[in-house]
Design an enzyme around this catalytic site. Structure first.
Site, short mmCIF file in Angstrom:
data_model
loop_
_atom_site.label_atom_id
_atom_site.label_comp_id
_atom_site.label_asym_id
_atom_site.label_seq_id
_atom_site.Cartn_x
_atom_site.Cartn_y
_atom_site.Cartn_z
N GLU A 1 34.19 -0.18 29.73
CA GLU A 1 34.28 -1.71 29.05
C GLU A 1 33.23 -2.64 29.50
O GLU A 1 33.09 -3.42 28.88
CB GLU A 1 35.80 -1.92 29.26
CG GLU A 1 36.77 -1.43 28.35
CD GLU A 1 37.54 -0.07 29.19
OE1 GLU A 1 36.77 0.24 30.43
OE2 GLU A 1 38.42 0.61 28.90
N GLN B 1 50.42 -0.53 32.14
CA GLN B 1 49.00 -1.08 31.94
C GLN B 1 49.26 -2.49 31.46
O GLN B 1 48.58 -3.07 30.61
CB GLN B 1 48.41 -0.26 30.79
CG GLN B 1 47.91 1.09 31.24
CD GLN B 1 47.15 1.72 30.56
OE1 GLN B 1 47.12 1.59 29.19
NE2 GLN B 1 46.22 2.61 30.99
#
Ligand SMILES: Cc1cc2nc3c(=O)[nH]c(=O)nc-3n(C[C@H](O)[C@H](O)[C@H](O)COP(=O)(O)OP(=O)(O)OC[C@H]3O[C@@H](n4cnc5c(N)ncnc54)[C@H](O)[C@@H]3O)c2cc1C
Ligand SMILES: Cc1ncc(C[n+]2csc(CCOP(=O)(O)OP(=O)(O)O)c2C)c(N)n1
Ligand SMILES: [Mg+2]
Lengths: 163, 567
Positions: free
Chosen positions: B51, B114
């Site tokens: 990312e 998450q």
């Protein structure tokens, strides 16, 4: 130099942490910070008491203005203004101390909000310095606990912060 | 009226904003969004390998095109991996919108799988961020995000989107808002007339003026105005690292970059000037050196769109808040209308002083027949690409050599991480540029340390056919760190030596690209020409350069700009 900065900001989740985060990230001093909604439910008003030289205060105001949620910022120190703070103080009071607390509360035009045979809760309002003076005057009388609101401020006269 | 799900609304908003490419990486919290993206063609998606790569690609894309770069990542680790790239964009004022997935609204705050507080984590390194809690707010929030990112002083905006509000089963009427109303955000555009007049007076009164211009000129698309303004005045001009290309470097009036690794003539000019004209530059500590010794005899004009940039580090005499281009236009109008001119005799005398400083040729470097000088590689790169390539860099000595030896005549071609100094920026940024301009030459000048921080993006380059050229100035050192240790730590080279470097040629080949090893000065130019002939291949050029070469000149920490270490 001590400054009282008032700001109007969008009454949105997280807005407070943007301001608090700004002060800690940039190492600005916060003496007190208060926040509550206003007559316009979409706006909150925050009052921050801070210290710094002219350049730091100028940066603080610019950085606050730069926050997207902040609608208006004013350093009310610049003009005639009113400052008020509220103190709640729980004092241990037995024997002679009971009269002493009572007398002090009267001198400072405070109110006694709660009484037990061993304690008083006193409320004092005024500029921060006045609250300091009361705490000083209490002297040796043991303080069980206390809470202060932090300062609020408004400018004097018919103008003010609104949108 | 159409009825759309949150995921579909998201995609429609991007289309409405004219987004052509999203850089991203999928995961649980953004699956509804990916499903909606998959079912259309207009917005392309580039799947990165990490990312951080996505954020730097979007950043490179934004710096080259001037448009907003767009990133899409999942919640938790997807978002935290993006943070370095967000902070990088924030420090350099790059317009970017980053969408992060979030756990469903009813689970927020429960340490759900998450879950990370994305708004909290990124608050100090974005221009603004949002958590959307209702599908009905998606369109308006996205509209605001693009508006905030691209106006005023640009910057990254993060939009956190919980999974449940993109649920394909929940459909609501969709309409994209036409404009944005934000009572608390009104960037100033036009400079104050009175201040502009004062500035013109001061500028024209100068005997020893310096123009010191920065990234704001590039960001504000004002290099044309700056060029006219500078030529009209015939004043010397220096650029910050971020401002390079804002004024044509081949012009006689350009005295090079200033600051820590700036030229002798630029830094001496700064130190001795009587009027400093700062335009879209922010008096960074790498530029000013010791503040107490900074421009001791100068009155200062400062044009900046962000009031907070003005008088932050250095108190200025004539501040002007406004868009660079507009302010310069107003100043030129005043000068033209009133027929006012600078003091030609004084300026001539000033130029002879500057030429004397320039005569020192501070950028000369030694030559060796045995080992490749890194500066030489950059000079040859400039020649081979006709000085017209997009150059991205990583961070370190190679970055400074690229800045010093690849003069830019156009803006938006020089792409590097100045404010945060993020190693790992160069390769993904180059891929972002190439994605925007497939026909342009794009080269990433990098180092043996930096390239390994995002080398996995070589794989993205293959998948999306982004044939950039990687110019690795491999000195087997974390060279910039080594240089500081040589100068300031008596040569104790703590952890700055790169042992066990990979075979970069084989590595490039393993990723499906072309690798080249160049270790002789005589081969440099030929190899570059060969590599740039391979138009549709990514070529990784591993130049074995002089290991202990240093970047000169250098203003050591704590010194004034006139106290440079020269070769
Ligand atoms: C290893 C290393 C070494 C470095 N050495 C040097 C060095 O020697 N010299 C050097 O210069 N830098 C150097 N830097 C970079 C340095 O850290 C800063 O990033 C850089 O100096 C900042 O450039 P700038 O002043 O142009 O500001 P930028 O970060 O580009 O900021 C732009 C300014 O312009 C304003 N602005 C934006 N848009 C507009 C607009 N439309 N109109 C008006 N104003 C606008 C912004 O508000 C901001 O104040 C180095 C970095 C690294 C990593
Ligand atoms: C992510 C990150 N970590 C650490 C640093 C500190 N740092 C600045 S330059 C540098 C060395 C870079 O080495 P290399 O990429 O080989 O470039 P060189 O200086 O040798 O040209 C380091 C470690 C940084 N800028 N970024
Ligand atoms: Mg190296």
């Amino acid at each position: 130099m001590r400054h009282i900065i008032s700001l109007l900001m969008e009454n949105e989740a997280g807005a407070l942490s943007r301001v608090a985060g700004l002060f800690s990230a940039r190492g600005y001093n916060i003496e007190s910070l208060t926040v509550a909604p206003t007559n316009d439910a979409t706006l909150s008003r925050m009052t921050i008491v801070t210290r710094g030289d002219e350049q730091i205060i100028e940066q603080i105001i610019k950085q606050l203005n730069k926050l997207i949620d902040v609608v208006q910022v004013q350093d009310i120190q610049d003009a005639p203004h009113i400052e008020r703070e509220l103190l709640l103080i729980k004092l241990q009071a037995t024997g002679e101390q009971r009269d002493e607390v009572f007398r002090l509360a009267e001198i400072f035009r405070g109110q006694i909000l709660d009484v037990t045979d061993a304690s008083y809760v006193v409320q004092i309002t005024g500029p921060g310095a006045r609250l300091d003076a009361f705490i000083e005057a209490v002297g040796n009388i043991p303080v069980i606990e206390m809470a202060r609101t932090g300062a609020l401020g408004l400018s004097r006269g018919s103008c003010g912060m609104s949108i | 009226m159409e009825f759309l799900s949150g995921g579909e609304i998201f995609v429609r908003c991007l289309q409405e904003e004219g987004v052509d490419i999203v850089f991203g990486y999928p995961g649980g919290a953004v699956l509804h969004i990916y499903d909606a993206l998959f079912q259309q063609e207009q917005v392309k998606h580039i799947l990165v390998r990490h990312e951080q790569g996505a954020t730097h690609m979007a950043d490179g894309y934004a710096r080259a095109t001037g448009k907003v770069g767009v990133v899409l990542v999942t919640s938790g680790p997807g978002a935290t991996n993006a943070v370095t790239g967000i902070a990088t964009a924030n420090m350099d004022s790059i317009p970017m919108v980053v969408f992060t997935g979030q756990v469903p609204t009813h689970m927020i705050g429960n340490d759900a799988f998450q879950e990370v507080d994305n708004v909290g984590i990124t608050r100090p390194c974005v221009k603004h961020n949002f958590l959307i809690k209702d599908v009905r707010d998606i369109a308006a929030t996205i509209k605001k995000a693009f508006y905030i990112a691209s106006t005023g002083r640009p910057g990254p905006v993060l939009v956190d989107i919980p999974k449940d509000i993109t649920d394909p089963k929940i459909k609501i009427p969709f309409e994209y808002p036409k404009d944005v109303v934000l009572r608390s955000y009104n960037p100033v555009l036009k400079g104050d007339d009175g201040q502009i007049k004062k500035a013109v007076d001061l500028i024209l009164s100068a005997k020893r003026p310096m123009l010191y211009t920065g990234g704001g000129v590039v960001l504000g698309g004002a290099s044309e105005q700056l060029t006219r303004f500078t030529r009209m005045l015939n004043y010397p001009i220096t650029n910050t690292l971020m401002g390079l290309g804002g004024f044509p470097a081949s012009d006689r009036q350009f005295v090079g970059m200033l600051g820590m690794h700036g030229t002798y003539e630029a830094n001496m000019g700064m130190h001795h000037c009587d009027v400093l004209i700062a335009i879209g530059s922010r008096f960074d500590d790498r530029v000013t050196g010791n503040l107490a010794k900074f421009c001791p005899t100068a009155k200062i004009v400062h044009v900046d769109i962000d009031p907070a940039s003005i008088s932050k580090n250095v108190k200025v005499d004539v501040p002007i808040v406004g868009q660079v281009g507009d302010v310069l236009n107003s100043m030129m109008q005043i000068m033209e209308h009133e027929g006012r001119k600078p003091d030609a005799a004084a300026i001539d005398a000033w130029w002879s002083q500057i030429e004397e400083w320039r005569g020192l040729e501070c950028m000369k470097y030694g030559w060796s027949d045995e080992t490749i000088k890194p500066q030489y590689v950059v000079q040859k790169l400039w020649e081979v690409t006709g000085g017209d390539a997009y150059i991205t860099t990583d961070v370190g000595q190679h970055q400074m050599w690229a800045a010093q030896y690849y003069p830019f005549d156009k803006p938006n071609r020089w792409i590097n991480s100045g404010g945060l100094g993020t190693m790992g920026f160069g390769l993904p940024a180059a891929l972002g540029v190439k994605a925007a301009f497939p026909d342009a030459e794009v080269a990433c000048v990098t180092g043996d340390g930096s390239i390994q921080m995002n080398i996995q993006e070589l794989s993205t380059a293959l998948q999306y056919h982004l044939p950039v050229k990687v110019i690795s100035l491999n000195n087997r050192y974390l060279g910039m760190v080594r240089q500081w240790q040589e100068f300031f730590y008596a040569g104790r080279y703590a952890m700055s030596y790169m042992e066990a470097l990979p075979d970069f040629v084989k590595l490039a080949e393993a990723y499906g690209h072309v690798g080249m090893l160049i270790d002789k000065p005589a081969d440099v130019e030929g190899a570059l020409r060969e590599a740039f002939k391979l138009k549709d291949r990514l070529v990784f050029m591993d130049f074995r350069t002089e290991p202990t070469e240093n970047v000169y000149p250098m203003v050591p920490a704590g010194a004034g700009l006139n106290e440079m270490i020269l070769v």
